[in-house]
Each structure stands twice: as C-alpha cells, then as structure tokens.
Design a protein around this motif. Structure first.
Motif, PDB file in Angstrom:
ATOM      1  N   UNK A  16       0.805  -1.226   0.000  1.00 46.35           N
ATOM      2  CA  UNK A  16       0.000   0.000   0.000  1.00 46.35           C
ATOM      3  C   UNK A  16       0.838   1.277   0.000  1.00 46.35           C
ATOM      4  N   UNK A  17       2.146   1.128   0.169  1.00 49.34           N
ATOM      5  CA  UNK A  17       2.970   2.337   0.308  1.00 49.34           C
ATOM      6  C   UNK A  17       2.854   3.220  -0.934  1.00 49.34           C
ATOM      7  N   UNK A  18       3.144   4.481  -0.756  1.00 50.65           N
ATOM      8  CA  UNK A  18       3.138   5.417  -1.895  1.00 50.65           C
ATOM      9  C   UNK A  18       4.135   4.908  -2.938  1.00 50.65           C
ATOM     10  N   UNK A  19       3.676   4.811  -4.172  1.00 55.07           N
ATOM     11  CA  UNK A  19       4.545   4.294  -5.220  1.00 55.07           C
ATOM     12  C   UNK A  19       5.522   5.367  -5.697  1.00 55.07           C
ATOM     13  N   UNK A  20       6.749   4.943  -5.962  1.00 59.36           N
ATOM     14  CA  UNK A  20       7.719   5.837  -6.593  1.00 59.36           C
ATOM     15  C   UNK A  20       8.232   5.144  -7.839  1.00 59.36           C
ATOM     16  N   UNK A  21       8.702   5.937  -8.767  1.00 56.35           N
ATOM     17  CA  UNK A  21       9.221   5.315  -9.980  1.00 56.35           C
ATOM     18  C   UNK A  21      10.717   5.531 -10.096  1.00 56.35           C
ATOM     19  N   UNK A  22      11.368   4.540 -10.691  1.00 56.24           N
ATOM     20  CA  UNK A  22      12.825   4.535 -10.727  1.00 56.24           C
ATOM     21  C   UNK A  22      13.358   5.134 -12.022  1.00 56.24           C
ATOM     22  N   UNK A  23      12.444   5.576 -12.894  1.00 57.91           N
ATOM     23  CA  UNK A  23      12.924   6.231 -14.101  1.00 57.91           C
ATOM     24  C   UNK A  23      13.735   7.459 -13.670  1.00 57.91           C
ATOM     25  N   UNK A  24      14.872   7.679 -14.304  1.00 53.87           N
ATOM     26  CA  UNK A  24      15.691   8.816 -13.913  1.00 53.87           C
ATOM     27  C   UNK A  24      14.966  10.106 -14.266  1.00 53.87           C
ATOM     28  N   UNK A  25      14.828  10.966 -13.296  1.00 52.26           N
ATOM     29  CA  UNK A  25      14.137  12.228 -13.539  1.00 52.26           C
ATOM     30  C   UNK A  25      14.989  13.118 -14.430  1.00 52.26           C
ATOM     31  N   UNK A  26      14.319  14.018 -15.130  1.00 48.18           N
ATOM     32  CA  UNK A  26      15.019  14.914 -16.046  1.00 48.18           C
ATOM     33  C   UNK A  26      16.138  15.636 -15.300  1.00 48.18           C
ATOM     34  N   UNK A  27      17.306  15.676 -15.889  1.00 51.52           N
ATOM     35  CA  UNK A  27      18.414  16.404 -15.269  1.00 51.52           C
ATOM     36  C   UNK A  27      19.187  15.584 -14.256  1.00 51.52           C
ATOM     37  N   UNK A  80      16.991   6.365 -25.065  1.00 52.13           N
ATOM     38  CA  UNK A  80      15.655   5.973 -24.621  1.00 52.13           C
ATOM     39  C   UNK A  80      15.127   6.883 -23.516  1.00 52.13           C
ATOM     40  N   UNK A  81      15.936   7.877 -23.126  1.00 48.62           N
ATOM     41  CA  UNK A  81      15.533   8.758 -22.014  1.00 48.62           C
ATOM     42  C   UNK A  81      14.240   9.509 -22.315  1.00 48.62           C
ATOM     43  N   UNK A 110      21.298  -4.052 -21.649  1.00 47.62           N
ATOM     44  CA  UNK A 110      22.367  -3.070 -21.853  1.00 47.62           C
ATOM     45  C   UNK A 110      22.064  -1.877 -20.954  1.00 47.62           C
ATOM     46  N   UNK A 111      23.088  -1.166 -20.524  1.00 46.31           N
ATOM     47  CA  UNK A 111      22.891  -0.035 -19.608  1.00 46.31           C
ATOM     48  C   UNK A 111      21.998   1.051 -20.183  1.00 46.31           C
ATOM     49  N   UNK A 112      22.007   1.229 -21.505  1.00 43.14           N
ATOM     50  CA  UNK A 112      21.169   2.247 -22.127  1.00 43.14           C
ATOM     51  C   UNK A 112      19.685   1.998 -21.934  1.00 43.14           C
ATOM     52  N   UNK A 113      19.325   0.779 -21.540  1.00 40.13           N
ATOM     53  CA  UNK A 113      17.920   0.469 -21.253  1.00 40.13           C
ATOM     54  C   UNK A 113      17.469   1.076 -19.934  1.00 40.13           C
ATOM     55  N   UNK A 114      18.435   1.648 -19.179  1.00 40.37           N
ATOM     56  CA  UNK A 114      18.126   2.220 -17.861  1.00 40.37           C
ATOM     57  C   UNK A 114      18.382   3.727 -17.818  1.00 40.37           C
ATOM     58  N   UNK A 115      19.481   4.164 -18.426  1.00 40.81           N
ATOM     59  CA  UNK A 115      19.791   5.598 -18.512  1.00 40.81           C
ATOM     60  C   UNK A 115      20.797   5.811 -19.636  1.00 40.81           C
ATOM     61  N   UNK A 116      20.526   6.790 -20.496  1.00 37.91           N
ATOM     62  CA  UNK A 116      21.423   7.028 -21.623  1.00 37.91           C
ATOM     63  C   UNK A 116      22.787   7.540 -21.180  1.00 37.91           C
TER      64      UNK A 116
END
Lengths: 301, 301
Positions: free
Chosen positions: B82-93, B216-217, B236-242
């Motif tokens: 139930x916890x507040x969800x957070x996302x692991x996508x790297x935020x802009x900047x 992919x960012x 590949x690492x680019x699938x997570x952050x360019x």
C-alpha cells in the motif's frame, strides 16, 4: 625458412593481380595470418567476446551481483524462519527428474558453492591463456591452482552476500573440481580474494577427496551428513547434480532436463546459477543443436 | 582465377617442405582459410561461444529465467503493497551518480522492458548472420524487424513473469531501439512469441518516436507522464539511462558508474539486467581494458 618461402609466393601471387578487392587480401600476410597458414593459433588482439562481457562489462558484473543479492536474501530468510529445514541436495538414488528433499533435523545450516566463476573470477589464468591464444591448458591451470592466489577476484556481490549468509548463521562451503593436491593454493586464493577462510575437508571439498572423480555428488552427500544444505550455487549444471552431465545428452535434452517441471522451481529458489559464457560443458553445439528448425529465417532476396 | 592461382602457389610452397609439423599446414588450404586469404570472412561451423551459451545451454536459459522470477516477485510485491509508489525512471536532469525518484501520485503502474534479448531472443536473425559469418548487418536487421515475427522466441520465464505482473495490475511496456517504421513487425513479433499485445505509442515505444535517436531517455520520460514505472529491465545499460552511454567512458569507468553506491542497490531491486554476451555496447575492450595489471599472472617457467 618455409614461412618466408610461403610469404614470397603469396606476395607474388597477389602482386600478379591488383584489382582493389584483391588488394584487400594483402593485410592477410600478417604474422597472425601467417601463423594460421603454418597451423599455429594466432595471438588474439582482444579477449574473446564472452570474457569481454563477463569480466569487463558493467552488464556482466551486474548480472552476477543480482544473483548474489537474490541468493543472500533467500538464504537469510530461510535461515531465520522457524519452519523445519529441508535441504535441496539431491538424495542418493534420486534423479533430476525426481529430486528428493530430506529433513535436516538439527544439523547446522550451510550453503554450498562451486569455486571457479561462482565465488571467484579466474582473471589471471583466463587473461594468460587468452593472450596466448590457448582455449584451455590443464598444465597451465594446474600452475594457476598452485600460484594464482592474489590474482583471482571475488565475484561482484560475493563478499557482501557471504557476509549476510554467515551473519545469519549459515556455513559457507566450497565444492570444486580443483584438485586436492593443490588444496593450499585454493584455500589461499579464496582467502586472498576476500571471501574468508575455507579449510580442506571442512569447508572446502576438492576433486580427489573421494574416488568419484569430477562428480560432485559424493562430496555433496558427505557435506549433507554434517550440514543442512539450504542453498547451492554454481555456473554449470554439474554443480547441482552430476546426472545433468550424463553422456549422450544432446544440447536440447540437457536444457530440457534442467528446466523440467520438477527442477524449474528450484532455480532462483534454492539453486542459483551464475553466468559463465567463457568455458565449461554449457558451451557446445553446432547450429542445428543451438537453433530449432522452427525459427530458421533468412532475409527476402 | 586469382584464388586458384594462390592455391597452387601455396600448395607448391608446402609441397616443397614436408617435415611433419609443416604437413599440418595443409588443412589450412580449406575453403575457409582460402576465403580468409582473399579477405573474406570464413563461414563458421558452429555459433559463437556467446550464442552457444545464451541460446543453447541450460545455464543460459536458467540465468534468464532466474532474472524473470526475481523481477516478477519484486513487481508483484511492489504492486500489492500500500505504500506510496515511486518510480525509478531517472528524472530529467538527474544523472546515474544521483538518480532522482518521483512520487507517482495515482498513475497506473507499469514495468518497462527493452525488447531484443530482454523480452525476445532474436534467434532467426542471429543464426542467419552467424552462419553467414556476419557480426551484424543493419540491412539484414531491418529485414528481420519487418519479417521476423514467428521466428523470435520469448525468453525463458518471460511469459510466466509477464502474466504475474499483468495479473497484479501492472501494464507491460516495451521501449526498444527497433525503428518506428517497422512498428507492425515488432508488434507481431512480440505477440507471436506469446508475450501478448503491444501497441505502438501506447505500450510500445520505438526509435523515431522522438527526435533523440537511440537515447531511450525521452521515451522513458514520455512513458512516465502516463505511468508509474516501478521496474525496468534490459540487457544493456542504455535500457536504464542514456548517461551510461556517454562518449569517452572507458570500460572500467562505465562499469564503475553503473555500480556506484547510488546505483548498485537498484540492480535486482527495481532495475533488472538480463545476460547478453552476444552483442551490444557491453562487449568491447582490449586485454588492458578488461583485465587489471594487479591480476596479471603467468605460470612459472
């Protein structure tokens, strides 16, 4: 002498016809190409792809660290919960088709690891053989077992995971096909990689400890007389059950046996496999063994 | 013509000297060796080691299935708590040194996957190129994107894991560098592999969907405007952050950046890496880049 003779004749044959495409053949007269011509293996200019991925890339380190993280969480949870412990070592007489699990009674808990490319990366020996253009040389490997301590690396995540497991009261045991004759070299290599103390025939089992050669089943059974083995880890199927190495198993049969409905639930859940695209019985097979006819494809002409 | 000329001259040069060791040079006059001499690539007799391990071996299938099992358990638990969800996508900047996580508010949950060697194994194209002795050919790959449906395989564990995640209410989204021009071919390939429906610009994002090319960012940011991305997976690492693909990063720098203390905890815990020792930016580096001087070793003479 014969080499120089070959050079001059090929050079002559190329000099005889100098269309652009054929000029491209000239670089073939390199030391490496020439070595090939006289039946030697060329010295590679970079490590094989599998070594680049496993030992060099972020991705290879991450996949190994992920397995260690998953395994440490599993072992810690299993050690701390109060349920009657069972061990996943295959009981005598059982097969991978029908693994049998035994109650542990009051035995102390253990996790059993292969050593090479499971606890440590053998980067010293792998680099040396690759630079020499040698796939594998048992004599060089024997030297490595004796003198490689300090030149092998703990695998990514291993130090932290072993600490988590030991802190949860689980004994870490290595069961490897390094030879008993080199026990001290292997004890030293594991300790100098930062993985702690391993003592021959207490927490380190080696080929030669029993008469069954490269099968680890007998050593697993010996370990299971003293310990409750709640997890096993390796980079090859033989680290889990020797039956997976049965002669005559095709590439596809071996894959199906190891992922059959009785075994599949164990992977990542008691049995933990580390990636090793560099060497071992996992790496064999021609095109028709690796690929199925159903997925054969070619581009439109 | 020039080939036959070369054969006869080399044959002559060998015929001129017949010590046993030199006789071994004769098999070198095979079609393959000859192709090499005229600057062509020989047709291999078996797949590269990395393909044998990944696509053929039990071990390769098991390591992939383990990652899917771990990821499915993580995503299911995260979706159900139930916890507040957070996302692991790297935020802009933000950078991989300092990833920022964003609260999801009430957005629907999603897991974002690369496609190639993450959801599917491209066995049709890989076999064809390997049999032709081609490392990679963009024109052949483009044909594969268009016509490969039915010849690609769901990765081991993928079908079961995607079902678990979808049953937990999580939308499965693919973010791949296949081209938008071949969107239908990729939708078909994923569906025919048994992975369900993917719809371009809804649950399938492709290169060309925005002006940022292979990064992919931008697509990750687009997805994050609509969904709460609770997990990402790739090979590949680019699938997570360019940022991991920054020019001029050495092999070691790239590995250290991806395993720095801010990032390491994410692997196996929101970010999931699949093994791909076959192709990609993960596979590069000479001996001095892959191995450290501290572990250099050679056998006693």
């Amino acid at each position: 002498m014969m080499r120089r003779f070959t050079i001059s004749l090929i050079a002559l044959s190329l000099a005889g016809c100098s269309a652009p495409g054929q000029q491209l053949a000239v670089p073939v007269l390199s030391k490496d190409a020439l070595a090939t011509q006289v039946g030697e293996k060329p010295s590679p200019t970079s490590p094989p792809t599998g070594q680049q991925w496993l030992y060099g890339s972020a991705e290879g380190s991450i996949v190994s660290a992920q397995v260690y993280k998953t395994m440490a969480q599993y072992v810690r949870a299993k050690a701390l919960n109060r349920a009657i412990k069972t061990q996943t070592v295959l009981a005598k007489g059982s097969t991978p088709d029908a693994p049998r699990f035994e109650s542990c009674g009051t035995k102390p808990l253990a996790a059993v690891f292969d050593a090479d490319e499971t606890l440590i990366w053998n980067v010293g020996a792998m680099r040396y053989m690759a630079e020499q253009g040698i796939d594998f040389d048992p004599a060089i490997w024997n030297e490595w077992e004796k003198s490689g301590a300090g030149k092998a690396l703990a695998m990514p995540g291993a130090v932290e995971a072993l600490k988590t497991m030991r802190d949860a009261g689980v004994t870490i045991i290595a069961n490897t096909n390094r030879t008993a004759a080199n026990a001290k070299g292997t004890e030293d290599a594991l300790r100098m990689a930062g993985l702690g103390e391993f003592k021959h025939q207490e927490t380190l089992y080696l080929m030669g400890d029993d008469p069954t050669g490269s099968s680890k089943d007998g050593r697993r059974a010996t370990i299971a007389t003293k310990y409750c083995v709640i997890a096993m880890a390796g980079d090859q199927l033989g680290d889990f059950a020797h039956a997976f190495n049965a002669n005559g198993l095709s590439v596809a049969d071996r894959r199906m046996l190891a992922t059959n409905p009785a075994i599949l639930p164990l992977w990542g859940n008691g049995w933990f496999m580390f990636p090793n695209p560099v060497y071992g019985p996992s790496i064999r097979g021609g095109f028709d063994e690796i690929y199925s006819p159903q997925t054969k494809w070619e581009p439109a002409k």
